[in-house]
Scaffold this active site. Structure first.
Site, PDB file in Angstrom:
ATOM      1  N   GLU A  27       0.764  -1.061  -0.569  1.00 43.44           N
ATOM      2  CA  GLU A  27      -0.072  -0.088   0.336  1.00 43.44           C
ATOM      3  C   GLU A  27       1.111   1.379   0.171  1.00 43.44           C
ATOM      4  OE1 GLU A  27      -2.101   0.741   4.238  1.00 43.44           O
ATOM      5  OE2 GLU A  27      -0.820  -1.671   4.078  1.00 43.44           O
ATOM      6  N   LYS A 161      -4.801  -3.790  14.584  1.00 42.58           N
ATOM      7  CA  LYS A 161      -4.369  -2.638  15.845  1.00 42.58           C
ATOM      8  C   LYS A 161      -5.108  -3.407  16.956  1.00 42.58           C
ATOM      9  CE  LYS A 161      -3.245   1.195  12.075  1.00 42.58           C
ATOM     10  NZ  LYS A 161      -3.630  -0.259  10.973  1.00 42.58           N
TER      11      LYS A 161
END
Length: 310
Positions: A27, A161
């Site tokens: 990305e 996360k």
């Protein structure tokens, strides 16, 4: 590799795909919305070098001039690293940015869309988005998870996360029939924390077997991806209890400050980084690199598997 969507391949990536060599998509959001310049550009090059170390060709993705760039040049990386205001482009935004000809940095969701269009079956990222804490009332679920059910791309990451509700994230992946394979760990990792405290449904430490799992998943007709997790290196990991305490305090402060919605993730990440004396930001960068190397190894194993069965 023909498609109605304009795709511009770097010469290296085009040759690798033509020769059926391993390629890993990456990305560009981490360049534009991660570290400050010039550290973001330096890290992007380190991530690409890690993919090469793993035995694959890196293909950093972005949107530029109405086309998907597959394999950013040094000039592209420098431009994205030094130009403020380049938007983060998720999969819902991708058609808008392509049609209007703007610049866009790809997220996990848009990267797996672009990777599948480009014919790249592996993508590496530090961590997935997931189900947010309090999603029972906010319905805040990352588009990363939705796109995993739609794009045939294996995502190699360090879990998701710690600021998310990782229990609900795992429940969502199970409900949507997305296989989760943990490599080098019994647990689902939590980005820069080695463990989320949640046992992974499968642990496989053999890269060739993981490649076979990915190929078998798609052979059975599933339209979506596979999640392969690898924990951060021990020297890079942040203590889970310390991170959880920092997150709890940050959530309480965010509520007092009236922060919610799209701004919450960035707020929490910065707050946790301050609480840990900057160690989570350092760990974030380290995980980007270590995960990219594992992605390189996984893609190389998959290429070997495909070659032996062609």
């Amino acid at each position: 590799m023909s498609t109605a969507i304009p795709i511009l391949y770097s010469e290296e990536v085009r040759e690798a795909l033509h020769e059926q060599r391993a390629v890993v998509a990456l990305e560009s959001n981490v360049i534009t919305h991660g570290l400050k310049y010039p550290h973001n550009a330096e890290t992007a090059h380190q991530v690409e070098a890690a993919v090469r170390k793993g035995g694959s060709v890196p293909a950093t993705l972005c949107v530029q001039d109405g086309e998907i760039r597959v394999g950013m040049s040094e000039q592209d990386i420098e431009r994205f690293a030094s130009t403020p205001g380049i938007p983060k482009v998720s999969s819902r935004d991708l058609p808008v940015i392509l049609a209007t000809g703007g610049l866009g940095a790809t997220t996990v969701a848009s990267s797996v869309v672009a990777a599948e269009l480009a014919g790249i079956p592996f993508f590496a990222s530090a961590g997935l988005g997931g189900v947010h804490r309090g999603a029972q009332s906010t319905m805040d679920i990352s588009s990363d998870l939705i796109q995993l059910t739609r794009s045939k791309v294996a995502v190699v990451c360090a879990g998701a996360k710690m600021i998310l509700d990782l229990g609900l994230t795992m429940e969502y992946l199970e409900t949507q029939c997305v296989p989760v394979i943990s490599y080098g760990s019994d647990d689902f990792p939590a980005f820069y924390c080695a463990s989320s405290g949640i046992k992974s449904p499968h642990r496989i430490d053999d890269e060739d077997v993981i490649a076979k799992v990915v190929a078998t998943h798609w052979a059975t007709g599933h339209p979506g991806g596979v999640v392969v997790t690898a924990p951060p290196l021990p020297e890079d990991a942040v203590d889970s209890a310390e991170a959880e305490t920092a997150i709890a305090n940050a959530l309480s402060q965010a509520e007092q400050d009236g922060v919610s919605g799209q701004g919450l993730t960035k707020y929490l990440m910065h707050a946790v980084d301050r609480a840990t004396g900057g160690r989570t930001a350092q760990a974030n960068m380290a995980v980007l690199i270590s995960t990219a190397e594992v992605g390189g190894r996984m893609a190389a194993a998959y290429a070997r598997h495909q070659s032996s069965h062609s």
